[in-house]
Design an enzyme around this catalytic site. Structure first.
Site, PDB file in Angstrom:
ATOM      1  N   TYR A  49      -2.440  -0.902  10.495  1.00 59.29           N
ATOM      2  CA  TYR A  49      -2.374  -1.263   9.064  1.00 59.29           C
ATOM      3  C   TYR A  49      -1.037  -0.793   8.481  1.00 59.29           C
ATOM      4  CZ  TYR A  49      -3.789  -1.631   4.151  1.00 59.29           C
ATOM      5  OH  TYR A  49      -3.857  -1.953   2.815  1.00 59.29           O
TER       6      TYR A  49
ATOM      7  N   SER B 220       0.865  -1.183   0.000  1.00 61.97           N
ATOM      8  CA  SER B 220       0.000   0.000   0.000  1.00 61.97           C
ATOM      9  C   SER B 220       0.901   1.232   0.000  1.00 61.97           C
ATOM     10  CB  SER B 220      -0.848  -0.027   1.278  1.00 61.97           C
ATOM     11  OG  SER B 220      -1.478   1.217   1.477  1.00 61.97           O
TER      12      SER B 220
HETATM   13  N1  LIG Z   1      -8.788  -1.584  -1.191  1.00 67.15           N
HETATM   14  C1  LIG Z   1      -7.875  -0.689  -0.862  1.00 67.15           C
HETATM   15  O1  LIG Z   1      -8.172   0.494  -0.600  1.00 67.15           O
HETATM   16  C2  LIG Z   1      -6.419  -1.082  -0.841  1.00 67.15           C
HETATM   17  C3  LIG Z   1      -5.459  -0.057  -0.987  1.00 67.15           C
HETATM   18  C4  LIG Z   1      -4.113  -0.407  -0.954  1.00 67.15           C
HETATM   19  C5  LIG Z   1      -3.745  -1.726  -0.776  1.00 67.15           C
HETATM   20  N2  LIG Z   1      -4.700  -2.689  -0.628  1.00 67.15           N
HETATM   21  C6  LIG Z   1      -4.257  -4.065  -0.430  1.00 67.15           C
HETATM   22  O2  LIG Z   1      -4.660  -4.821  -1.532  1.00 67.15           O
HETATM   23  C7  LIG Z   1      -4.916  -6.173  -1.129  1.00 67.15           C
HETATM   24  C8  LIG Z   1      -6.295  -6.597  -1.623  1.00 67.15           C
HETATM   25  O3  LIG Z   1      -7.257  -5.704  -1.104  1.00 67.15           O
HETATM   26  P1  LIG Z   1      -8.794  -5.707  -1.589  1.00 67.15           P
HETATM   27  O4  LIG Z   1      -9.237  -4.300  -1.620  1.00 67.15           O
HETATM   28  O5  LIG Z   1      -8.956  -6.564  -2.747  1.00 67.15           O
HETATM   29  O6  LIG Z   1      -9.486  -6.404  -0.310  1.00 67.15           O
HETATM   30  P2  LIG Z   1     -10.786  -7.334  -0.233  1.00 67.15           P
HETATM   31  O7  LIG Z   1     -11.704  -7.079  -1.351  1.00 67.15           O
HETATM   32  O8  LIG Z   1     -11.307  -7.168   1.156  1.00 67.15           O
HETATM   33  O9  LIG Z   1     -10.195  -8.813  -0.392  1.00 67.15           O
HETATM   34  C9  LIG Z   1      -9.387  -9.365   0.615  1.00 67.15           C
HETATM   35  C10 LIG Z   1      -8.877 -10.716   0.147  1.00 67.15           C
HETATM   36  O10 LIG Z   1      -8.031 -11.248   1.171  1.00 67.15           O
HETATM   37  C11 LIG Z   1      -8.413 -12.594   1.393  1.00 67.15           C
HETATM   38  N3  LIG Z   1      -8.180 -12.996   2.777  1.00 67.15           N
HETATM   39  C12 LIG Z   1      -8.469 -12.315   3.916  1.00 67.15           C
HETATM   40  N4  LIG Z   1      -8.151 -13.058   4.982  1.00 67.15           N
HETATM   41  C13 LIG Z   1      -7.668 -14.232   4.522  1.00 67.15           C
HETATM   42  C14 LIG Z   1      -7.187 -15.417   5.154  1.00 67.15           C
HETATM   43  N5  LIG Z   1      -7.145 -15.571   6.483  1.00 67.15           N
HETATM   44  N6  LIG Z   1      -6.755 -16.431   4.369  1.00 67.15           N
HETATM   45  C15 LIG Z   1      -6.806 -16.331   3.008  1.00 67.15           C
HETATM   46  N7  LIG Z   1      -7.248 -15.225   2.369  1.00 67.15           N
HETATM   47  C16 LIG Z   1      -7.680 -14.209   3.110  1.00 67.15           C
HETATM   48  C17 LIG Z   1      -9.903 -12.643   1.085  1.00 67.15           C
HETATM   49  O11 LIG Z   1     -10.254 -13.974   0.743  1.00 67.15           O
HETATM   50  P3  LIG Z   1     -11.569 -14.753   1.286  1.00 67.15           P
HETATM   51  O12 LIG Z   1     -12.390 -15.049   0.074  1.00 67.15           O
HETATM   52  O13 LIG Z   1     -11.016 -15.961   1.906  1.00 67.15           O
HETATM   53  O14 LIG Z   1     -12.265 -13.835   2.261  1.00 67.15           O
HETATM   54  C18 LIG Z   1      -9.989 -11.713  -0.118  1.00 67.15           C
HETATM   55  O15 LIG Z   1      -9.697 -12.417  -1.283  1.00 67.15           O
HETATM   56  C19 LIG Z   1      -4.767  -6.188   0.393  1.00 67.15           C
HETATM   57  O16 LIG Z   1      -3.486  -6.660   0.712  1.00 67.15           O
HETATM   58  C20 LIG Z   1      -4.885  -4.726   0.785  1.00 67.15           C
HETATM   59  O17 LIG Z   1      -4.161  -4.454   1.959  1.00 67.15           O
HETATM   60  C21 LIG Z   1      -6.032  -2.400  -0.681  1.00 67.15           C
END
Ligand SMILES: NC(=O)c1ccc[n+]([C@@H]2O[C@H](COP(=O)([O-])OP(=O)(O)OC[C@H]3O[C@@H](n4cnc5c(N)ncnc54)[C@H](OP(=O)(O)O)[C@@H]3O)[C@@H](O)[C@H]2O)c1
Length: 264
Positions: free
Chosen positions: A156, A143
């Site tokens: 975070y 991030s």
């Molecule tokens: N959205 C933002 O604003 C943002 C900004 C910068 C960086 N990021 C980073 O980008 C990445 C993806 O974010 P996103 O926005 O796509 O989030 P998201 O839609 O909430 O998806 C989170 C993912 O993580 C998986 N996950 C969570 N806990 C888990 C566990 N215990 N074991 C296996 N899988 C697990 C979930 O899978 P399940 O199907 O198993 O729940 C889901 O596929 C993250 O690392 C986040 O920190 C996000």
């Protein structure tokens, strides 16, 4: 490496960014091993991808794993090695937003476990396989908050600063090997990751939110150009640079963010 040569284990595949990444990588010719906790969701996703990209069934696989469970990481790495994986994308992550005093200890632990410890353990488990390949890549989806300490994101930020530190150190440790280690730092992105509270905070502070497709295109570029670090969007990329040079200079720039935090 070229996307068409990539066999990618993608954690967080079922998430908002993961789905966009899977779509972009598949369209570019990569093979994908989708990882999440819910097999039904992954299978549904696989069917949708195969419909959107006819003729790609052979390039799609899925595997359930809870990354919070150490005993599931070894078998996942074994499956990935047998599948001839050569790219590991750490996309799974959990949020933690709010003043430190409002965060539950369990949420703090989970944030560090999924965002930081799991990528380290899974990378370690796959490394022997990767080091035997002519080329392999580990791409950590971190991030911008892995470079900029932001009010309301202390835990975070700790997880993503840690992940960036891990990627930087391991990249240098493996510099004379076939394994590249990279870090991608998106800014806020429109997925279910962000609560309404975060969206209000972003509105109040004038922080932009990207579409997940933008992150996916950045990741595809990074896979192919092998750049060690990439951040997305202005002014975040500038803030990342300035914060890297002299973080205390920027302390005063976050008063509005501090004031925009929910009280509890
Ligand atoms: N959205 C933002 O604003 C943002 C900004 C910068 C960086 N990021 C980073 O980008 C990445 C993806 O974010 P996103 O926005 O796509 O989030 P998201 O839609 O909430 O998806 C989170 C993912 O993580 C998986 N996950 C969570 N806990 C888990 C566990 N215990 N074991 C296996 N899988 C697990 C979930 O899978 P399940 O199907 O198993 O729940 C889901 O596929 C993250 O690392 C986040 O920190 C996000």
């Amino acid at each position: 490496m070229k996307a068409s040569d990539a066999r990618v284990l993608l954690t967080g595949a079922s998430g908002g960014i993961g789905r966009a990444v899977a779509d972009a990588l598949l369209a570019a010719g990569a093979s994908l091993l989708l990882v999440g906790r819910d097999g039904t969701r992954l299978q549904q996703m696989l069917r949708t991808l195969a419909e959107r990209h006819p003729g790609t069934d052979e390039r799609l696989a899925w595997q359930c794993a809870d990354l919070d469970r150490d005993d599931e990481l070894g078998p996942l790495a074994g499956t990935a090695a047998a599948w001839r994986c050569n790219v590991l994308v750490h996309g799974a992550g959990v949020p933690a937003f709010g003043r430190l005093r409002t965060l539950a200890p369990a949420q703090m632990r989970a944030t560090l476990a999924i965002n930081l410890l799991a990528p380290m353990l899974l990378t370690q488990a796959l490394l022997p396989h990767f080091q035997a390949l002519p080329r392999a890549q580990v791409i950590c989806i971190g991030s911008a908050l892995g470079r900029i300490g932001m009010p309301g994101f202390s835990v975070y930020c700790a997880s993503k600063f840690g992940l960036r530190g891990f990627a930087e150190a391991l990249r240098r440790e493996l510099a004379d090997s076939s394994v590249a280690v990279q870090y991608l730092g998106p800014r806020s992105t429109r997925t279910n990751f962000n609560t309404r509270g975060v969206e209000e905070y972003n509105r109040a502070t004038g922080s932009a939110m990207d579409r997940p497709e933008r992150v996916a295109q950045a990741l595809l570029r990074q896979l192919e150009d092998e750049r060690p670090e990439r951040f997305i969007g202005f002014p975040e990329t500038l803030a990342v640079r300035l914060n890297g040079l002299a973080a205390p200079w920027l302390d005063g720039a976050f008063a509005k963010h501090r004031r925009s935090l929910p009280i509890s």
